[in-house]
Design a protein around this motif. Sequence first.
Motif, short mmCIF file in Angstrom:
data_model
loop_
_atom_site.label_atom_id
_atom_site.label_comp_id
_atom_site.label_asym_id
_atom_site.label_seq_id
_atom_site.Cartn_x
_atom_site.Cartn_y
_atom_site.Cartn_z
N SER A 28 24.45 30.70 11.41
CA SER A 28 24.25 29.56 12.30
C SER A 28 23.83 30.03 13.70
O SER A 28 22.89 29.49 14.28
N LEU A 29 24.52 31.05 14.23
CA LEU A 29 24.19 31.57 15.56
C LEU A 29 22.80 32.19 15.56
O LEU A 29 22.03 32.02 16.51
N GLY A 30 22.46 32.90 14.48
CA GLY A 30 21.15 33.53 14.39
C GLY A 30 20.03 32.52 14.35
O GLY A 30 18.99 32.69 15.00
N LEU A 31 20.24 31.43 13.60
CA LEU A 31 19.21 30.39 13.50
C LEU A 31 19.03 29.65 14.82
O LEU A 31 17.92 29.32 15.22
N GLY A 32 20.15 29.39 15.51
CA GLY A 32 20.06 28.74 16.82
C GLY A 32 19.31 29.60 17.82
O GLY A 32 18.48 29.11 18.59
N SER A 33 19.60 30.92 17.80
CA SER A 33 18.91 31.85 18.71
C SER A 33 17.43 31.92 18.38
O SER A 33 16.58 31.95 19.28
N THR A 34 17.11 31.93 17.09
CA THR A 34 15.71 31.98 16.66
C THR A 34 14.95 30.74 17.12
O THR A 34 13.80 30.83 17.56
N GLU A 35 15.60 29.57 17.03
CA GLU A 35 14.92 28.33 17.42
C GLU A 35 14.58 28.34 18.91
O GLU A 35 13.53 27.82 19.30
N CYS A 36 15.45 28.92 19.73
CA CYS A 36 15.16 29.00 21.17
C CYS A 36 13.84 29.72 21.42
O CYS A 36 12.99 29.26 22.20
N ILE A 37 13.65 30.86 20.73
CA ILE A 37 12.44 31.65 20.93
C ILE A 37 11.24 30.98 20.27
O ILE A 37 10.14 30.95 20.83
N LEU A 38 11.46 30.41 19.08
CA LEU A 38 10.37 29.79 18.34
C LEU A 38 9.77 28.60 19.10
O LEU A 38 8.55 28.40 19.10
N LEU A 39 10.61 27.82 19.78
CA LEU A 39 10.10 26.69 20.56
C LEU A 39 9.26 27.17 21.74
O LEU A 39 8.28 26.53 22.11
N ALA A 40 9.64 28.33 22.33
CA ALA A 40 8.84 28.90 23.42
C ALA A 40 7.50 29.40 22.89
O ALA A 40 6.46 29.22 23.52
N VAL A 41 7.51 30.01 21.70
CA VAL A 41 6.28 30.48 21.07
C VAL A 41 5.35 29.31 20.78
O VAL A 41 4.13 29.38 20.99
N MET A 42 5.92 28.20 20.30
CA MET A 42 5.13 27.01 20.01
C MET A 42 4.53 26.41 21.28
O MET A 42 3.42 25.86 21.26
N ALA A 43 5.26 26.52 22.40
CA ALA A 43 4.72 26.04 23.68
C ALA A 43 3.50 26.87 24.08
O ALA A 43 2.50 26.34 24.57
N TYR A 44 3.58 28.19 23.85
CA TYR A 44 2.43 29.05 24.16
C TYR A 44 1.24 28.70 23.27
O TYR A 44 0.09 28.68 23.73
N ASP A 45 1.53 28.42 22.00
CA ASP A 45 0.47 28.02 21.07
C ASP A 45 -0.24 26.75 21.55
O ASP A 45 -1.46 26.65 21.51
N ARG A 46 0.53 25.77 22.03
CA ARG A 46 -0.06 24.53 22.55
C ARG A 46 -0.83 24.79 23.85
O ARG A 46 -1.87 24.17 24.10
N TYR A 47 -0.33 25.73 24.66
CA TYR A 47 -1.01 26.08 25.92
C TYR A 47 -2.40 26.66 25.62
O TYR A 47 -3.40 26.26 26.24
N VAL A 48 -2.46 27.58 24.65
CA VAL A 48 -3.75 28.18 24.30
C VAL A 48 -4.69 27.13 23.71
O VAL A 48 -5.88 27.10 24.03
N ALA A 49 -4.15 26.25 22.86
CA ALA A 49 -4.97 25.24 22.20
C ALA A 49 -5.61 24.27 23.18
O ALA A 49 -6.75 23.83 22.99
N ILE A 50 -4.89 23.94 24.26
CA ILE A 50 -5.39 22.94 25.21
C ILE A 50 -6.12 23.58 26.39
O ILE A 50 -7.15 23.08 26.84
N CYS A 51 -5.60 24.70 26.88
CA CYS A 51 -6.21 25.32 28.07
C CYS A 51 -7.36 26.26 27.72
O CYS A 51 -8.24 26.50 28.54
N ASN A 52 -7.36 26.82 26.50
CA ASN A 52 -8.45 27.70 26.07
C ASN A 52 -8.89 27.34 24.65
O ASN A 52 -8.81 28.16 23.73
N PRO A 53 -9.36 26.11 24.45
CA PRO A 53 -9.66 25.65 23.09
C PRO A 53 -10.75 26.45 22.39
O PRO A 53 -10.67 26.69 21.18
N LEU A 54 -11.77 26.88 23.13
CA LEU A 54 -12.87 27.61 22.50
C LEU A 54 -12.45 29.02 22.09
O LEU A 54 -13.00 29.60 21.14
#
Length: 238
Positions: A28-54
């Motif tokens: 449970s603790l490992g999955l919670g910790s992983t989600e914290c990082i995964l949500l930050a990674v997903m934010a970076y993915d959205r940043y690249v998709a919108i700010c550098n789409p090409l």
Amino acid sequence: MYFFLGNLSFLDICYTSSSIPPMLMVVSLGLGSTECILLAVMAYDRYVAICNPLRYPIIMNRVLYVHMAAWSWIIGCLNSLVQTVLTMVLPFCGNNVIDHITCEILALLKLICSDISINVLIMTVANIVLLVIPLLLILISYVFILSSILRINSAEGRKKAFSTCSAHLTVVILFYGSALFMYMKPKSKDTRASDEIIGLSYGVVTPMLNPIIYSLRNKEVKEAVKKVLSRHLHLWKI
């Protein structure tokens, strides 16, 4: 985006199943910790998709996004392993009843009869690395995302960009809001009722809502929901 959503979905399935047996605290603790990082990674993915789409296919290539997902899991599991081992080697008091609905590490530390200053230090460092820093990265990403969206000329383009980020932002607010309240609140705010409610929020409610939140971005799902609601409303009127 769907690769990271697949990781998040698998994580949520495991998360809601891991808090029932007390022996699975490390999971449970490992999955919670992983989600914290995964949500930050997903934010970076959205940043690249919108700010550098090409340049998106070049920047977010297969090697990079696989490594980002893999390291999210590795760091989360390592944090869980370290905190669990440091807790389990300490002596527990006579009353081993955990005053919580799940085997939460904060509740477990209250049962230890020796000095827990090392555990508190490790937990504080983990909170900064896994909660504060990822949240700051998410906020920075969304500052750039918002700046790029506001520069889009067409209203349709702005709407599409906001729609792309709205689901992720909703999940971030739900998960980080409850997790920060649980792990960063002062001791004077410690109450069993609030801890149990917050624990349910990020351990059960948020994973349950994630598929609903992301599904509502799909036009077909939206149309199906509208049909069901209109049908029930029509029957209620009759």
